[in-house]
Structure formats: C-alpha cells, structure tokens
Scaffold this motif. Structure first.
Motif, PDB file in Angstrom:
ATOM      1  N   SER A 168       0.823  -1.311  -0.134  1.00 41.18           N
ATOM      2  CA  SER A 168      -0.042   0.016   0.078  1.00 41.18           C
ATOM      3  C   SER A 168       0.868   1.247  -0.022  1.00 41.18           C
ATOM      4  CB  SER A 168      -0.836  -0.154   1.118  1.00 41.18           C
ATOM      5  OG  SER A 168      -1.576   1.281   1.417  1.00 41.18           O
ATOM      6  N   LEU A 169       0.409   2.245  -0.648  1.00 40.61           N
ATOM      7  CA  LEU A 169       1.147   3.429  -0.799  1.00 40.61           C
ATOM      8  C   LEU A 169       0.241   4.441   0.151  1.00 40.61           C
ATOM      9  CD1 LEU A 169       2.308   3.846  -4.344  1.00 40.61           C
ATOM     10  CD2 LEU A 169       3.396   2.982  -2.710  1.00 40.61           C
TER      11      LEU A 169
ATOM     12  N   GLY B 167      21.638   2.035   4.241  1.00 44.32           N
ATOM     13  CA  GLY B 167      21.181   1.297   5.244  1.00 44.32           C
ATOM     14  C   GLY B 167      19.763   1.210   5.456  1.00 44.32           C
ATOM     15  N   ASP B 168      19.077   1.940   4.484  1.00 44.46           N
ATOM     16  CA  ASP B 168      17.430   1.773   4.759  1.00 44.46           C
ATOM     17  C   ASP B 168      17.025   0.497   3.960  1.00 44.46           C
ATOM     18  OD1 ASP B 168      17.064   4.195   6.019  1.00 44.46           O
ATOM     19  OD2 ASP B 168      16.576   5.555   4.413  1.00 44.46           O
ATOM     20  N   VAL B 169      15.648   0.251   4.310  1.00 45.90           N
ATOM     21  CA  VAL B 169      15.116  -0.929   3.648  1.00 45.90           C
ATOM     22  C   VAL B 169      13.767  -0.105   3.050  1.00 45.90           C
ATOM     23  CG1 VAL B 169      13.714  -2.726   3.905  1.00 45.90           C
ATOM     24  CG2 VAL B 169      15.599  -2.719   5.619  1.00 45.90           C
ATOM     25  N   GLY B 170      13.771  -0.490   1.449  1.00 43.67           N
ATOM     26  CA  GLY B 170      12.788   0.346   0.847  1.00 43.67           C
ATOM     27  C   GLY B 170      11.999  -0.518  -0.006  1.00 43.67           C
ATOM     28  N   TYR B 171      11.231   0.149  -0.737  1.00 45.30           N
ATOM     29  CA  TYR B 171      10.148  -0.455  -1.526  1.00 45.30           C
ATOM     30  C   TYR B 171      10.035   0.493  -2.682  1.00 45.30           C
ATOM     31  CZ  TYR B 171       5.556  -1.783  -3.516  1.00 45.30           C
ATOM     32  OH  TYR B 171       4.619  -2.326  -4.336  1.00 45.30           O
ATOM     33  N   TYR B 172      10.358   0.031  -3.951  1.00 41.88           N
ATOM     34  CA  TYR B 172      10.083   0.683  -5.258  1.00 41.88           C
ATOM     35  C   TYR B 172       8.916   0.397  -5.691  1.00 41.88           C
ATOM     36  CZ  TYR B 172      11.337   2.692  -9.737  1.00 41.88           C
ATOM     37  OH  TYR B 172      11.068   3.414 -10.847  1.00 41.88           O
ATOM     38  N   ALA B 173       8.074   1.238  -5.697  1.00 38.26           N
ATOM     39  CA  ALA B 173       6.489   0.916  -6.156  1.00 38.26           C
ATOM     40  C   ALA B 173       6.302   0.479  -7.697  1.00 38.26           C
ATOM     41  CB  ALA B 173       5.781   1.975  -5.716  1.00 38.26           C
ATOM     42  N   PRO B 174       6.939   1.318  -8.573  1.00 41.07           N
ATOM     43  CA  PRO B 174       6.664   1.069  -9.798  1.00 41.07           C
ATOM     44  C   PRO B 174       7.071  -0.375 -10.304  1.00 41.07           C
ATOM     45  CG  PRO B 174       7.600   3.571  -9.690  1.00 41.07           C
ATOM     46  CD  PRO B 174       7.791   2.675  -8.304  1.00 41.07           C
ATOM     47  N   GLY B 175       8.204  -0.912  -9.664  1.00 39.36           N
ATOM     48  CA  GLY B 175       8.501  -2.220  -9.863  1.00 39.36           C
ATOM     49  C   GLY B 175       8.259  -3.312  -9.106  1.00 39.36           C
ATOM     50  N   ASN B 176       7.627  -3.013  -8.031  1.00 44.58           N
ATOM     51  CA  ASN B 176       7.013  -3.610  -6.891  1.00 44.58           C
ATOM     52  C   ASN B 176       8.506  -4.452  -6.246  1.00 44.58           C
ATOM     53  OD1 ASN B 176       5.149  -5.083  -5.218  1.00 44.58           O
ATOM     54  ND2 ASN B 176       5.301  -6.846  -6.342  1.00 44.58           N
ATOM     55  N   ASP B 177       9.359  -3.594  -6.239  1.00 42.58           N
ATOM     56  CA  ASP B 177      10.687  -4.412  -5.369  1.00 42.58           C
ATOM     57  C   ASP B 177      10.938  -3.860  -4.208  1.00 42.58           C
ATOM     58  OD1 ASP B 177      11.547  -5.819  -7.819  1.00 42.58           O
ATOM     59  OD2 ASP B 177      12.244  -3.741  -8.847  1.00 42.58           O
ATOM     60  N   LEU B 178      11.367  -4.999  -3.248  1.00 39.08           N
ATOM     61  CA  LEU B 178      11.960  -4.653  -1.942  1.00 39.08           C
ATOM     62  C   LEU B 178      13.326  -4.238  -2.449  1.00 39.08           C
ATOM     63  CD1 LEU B 178      11.586  -4.823   1.002  1.00 39.08           C
ATOM     64  CD2 LEU B 178      12.632  -6.999   0.914  1.00 39.08           C
ATOM     65  N   VAL B 179      13.833  -3.291  -1.635  1.00 43.85           N
ATOM     66  CA  VAL B 179      15.241  -2.695  -1.808  1.00 43.85           C
ATOM     67  C   VAL B 179      16.113  -2.589  -0.462  1.00 43.85           C
ATOM     68  CG1 VAL B 179      16.544  -0.816  -2.956  1.00 43.85           C
ATOM     69  CG2 VAL B 179      14.126  -1.173  -3.878  1.00 43.85           C
ATOM     70  N   LEU B 180      17.283  -3.143  -0.702  1.00 38.97           N
ATOM     71  CA  LEU B 180      18.167  -2.883   0.527  1.00 38.97           C
ATOM     72  C   LEU B 180      19.202  -1.978  -0.008  1.00 38.97           C
ATOM     73  CD1 LEU B 180      18.779  -6.698   1.464  1.00 38.97           C
ATOM     74  CD2 LEU B 180      16.979  -4.992   2.534  1.00 38.97           C
ATOM     75  N   TYR B 181      19.261  -0.811   0.624  1.00 40.43           N
ATOM     76  CA  TYR B 181      20.225   0.444   0.209  1.00 40.43           C
ATOM     77  C   TYR B 181      21.533   0.240   1.042  1.00 40.43           C
ATOM     78  CZ  TYR B 181      16.184   2.061  -1.905  1.00 40.43           C
ATOM     79  OH  TYR B 181      14.888   2.563  -2.749  1.00 40.43           O
TER      80      TYR B 181
ATOM     81  N   GLY C 199      24.374   1.812  -0.692  1.00 47.03           N
ATOM     82  CA  GLY C 199      25.057   3.117  -1.337  1.00 47.03           C
ATOM     83  C   GLY C 199      24.199   4.284  -1.370  1.00 47.03           C
ATOM     84  N   ASP C 200      24.775   5.270  -1.799  1.00 49.22           N
ATOM     85  CA  ASP C 200      23.904   6.611  -1.978  1.00 49.22           C
ATOM     86  C   ASP C 200      22.984   6.598  -3.077  1.00 49.22           C
ATOM     87  OD1 ASP C 200      23.120   9.331  -1.199  1.00 49.22           O
ATOM     88  OD2 ASP C 200      24.719  10.228  -2.275  1.00 49.22           O
ATOM     89  N   GLN C 201      21.675   6.625  -2.834  1.00 48.95           N
ATOM     90  CA  GLN C 201      20.720   6.725  -3.682  1.00 48.95           C
ATOM     91  C   GLN C 201      20.030   8.190  -3.600  1.00 48.95           C
ATOM     92  OE1 GLN C 201      19.407   4.968  -6.490  1.00 48.95           O
ATOM     93  NE2 GLN C 201      18.402   6.660  -6.930  1.00 48.95           N
ATOM     94  N   SER C 202      19.840   8.914  -4.641  1.00 49.11           N
ATOM     95  CA  SER C 202      19.483  10.096  -4.523  1.00 49.11           C
ATOM     96  C   SER C 202      17.852  10.155  -4.606  1.00 49.11           C
ATOM     97  CB  SER C 202      19.802  11.046  -5.662  1.00 49.11           C
ATOM     98  OG  SER C 202      19.534  10.489  -6.928  1.00 49.11           O
ATOM     99  N   TYR C 203      17.016  11.157  -4.306  1.00 46.77           N
ATOM    100  CA  TYR C 203      15.584  11.226  -4.499  1.00 46.77           C
ATOM    101  C   TYR C 203      14.990  10.740  -5.751  1.00 46.77           C
ATOM    102  CZ  TYR C 203      10.939  12.815  -4.677  1.00 46.77           C
ATOM    103  OH  TYR C 203       9.422  12.771  -4.775  1.00 46.77           O
ATOM    104  N   TYR C 204      14.174  10.009  -5.662  1.00 48.31           N
ATOM    105  CA  TYR C 204      13.450   9.379  -6.925  1.00 48.31           C
ATOM    106  C   TYR C 204      12.043   9.048  -6.558  1.00 48.31           C
ATOM    107  CZ  TYR C 204      13.690   7.194 -11.363  1.00 48.31           C
ATOM    108  OH  TYR C 204      13.440   6.530 -12.764  1.00 48.31           O
TER     109      TYR C 204
ATOM    110  N   ILE D 213       9.898   5.704  -4.692  1.00 50.79           N
ATOM    111  CA  ILE D 213      10.675   4.993  -3.457  1.00 50.79           C
ATOM    112  C   ILE D 213       9.839   5.386  -2.165  1.00 50.79           C
ATOM    113  CG2 ILE D 213      12.867   4.989  -2.159  1.00 50.79           C
ATOM    114  CD1 ILE D 213      14.291   5.749  -4.533  1.00 50.79           C
ATOM    115  N   VAL D 214       9.667   4.382  -1.278  1.00 50.12           N
ATOM    116  CA  VAL D 214       9.163   4.262   0.058  1.00 50.12           C
ATOM    117  C   VAL D 214       9.985   3.722   0.639  1.00 50.12           C
ATOM    118  CG1 VAL D 214       7.277   3.634   1.296  1.00 50.12           C
ATOM    119  CG2 VAL D 214       6.664   4.007  -1.103  1.00 50.12           C
TER     120      VAL D 214
END
Length: 116
Positions: free
Chosen positions: A52-53, A65-79, A81-86, A89-90
């Motif tokens: 849910s968003l 070190g964040d755990v994230g979710y990339y909604a357009p791809g329905n992907d779980l993400v383990l960061y 490195g340095d990812q900028s605003y996109y 991303i949740v």
C-alpha cells in the motif's frame, strides 16, 4: 516492528516503520526474495504482492542502510550506497549495525529471507 534478514549464513536485523506499506510487507512474511544488484547502490527484488502507498509521499531520498520499496517495479530494496531522491521510492525502515556494509560486499545476485 523488527525483522530478521538472512542472506546465506549472514543474519541482519532491521526495524520497520509503522505504515500501511510495512503492514502489507509484514503480512507477506516469511518471505524469500531473489535480489540483484542495481546501480552499485542497492539490491532489488520483486515482492509477491504490491504494498500500500497510503500516506506515503510521492518519493524519497533513502539513506545507506535503509530498507525500501520501489513501487513502480514492486521491488523490495536494500540500500547499501547513496541513492538520491526518486519518485516511487518508499522508505520502509532501517537495517541495524553494519548490515549495509556487509551487503555492499556481496557481489551479484543474492537470495534474501525475511521473517519476524
């Protein structure tokens, strides 16, 4: 909520924030996700069902070190490195201790198990 992340024989802890997205993720646990390296800053892999968003901003600038979710791809993400605003991303929560550094040292694809 705390979760355990297992990759091979390595175990990590993470704390998830309170949100509709993390409640949806928790409902899918235990879970195994096949993840691949993306851009040299994150490991990503598809979840079985979308999260849910509700109540989430349009995007985020995750920290190492964040755990994230990339909604357009329905992907779980383990960061790791340095990812900028996109947009899309949740940030779901944060890994503890040196988890991001240890994940950064894992080459290629990994199998990730998540459980409470």
């Amino acid at each position: 909520m705390r979760i355990q992340i297992t990759i091979g024989d390595q175990h990590f802890q993470a704390t998830l924030d309170v949100s509709a997205a993390t409640r949806d993720l928790a409902a899918q646990l235990p879970l195994t996700v096949e993840m691949s390296d993306h851009g040299g800053v994150e490991k990503t892999g598809p979840l079985p069902s979308p999260l849910s968003l509700d109540g989430q901003p349009a995007g985020a600038d995750p920290d190492v070190g964040d755990v994230g979710y990339y909604a357009p791809g329905n992907d779980l993400v383990l960061y790791y490195g340095d990812q900028s605003y996109y947009d899309g991303i949740v940030v779901l929560g944060r890994m503890h201790d040196d988890a991001a550094e240890r994940i950064a040292n894992m080459d290629g694809s990994i199998t990730v198990q998540l459980q409470r």
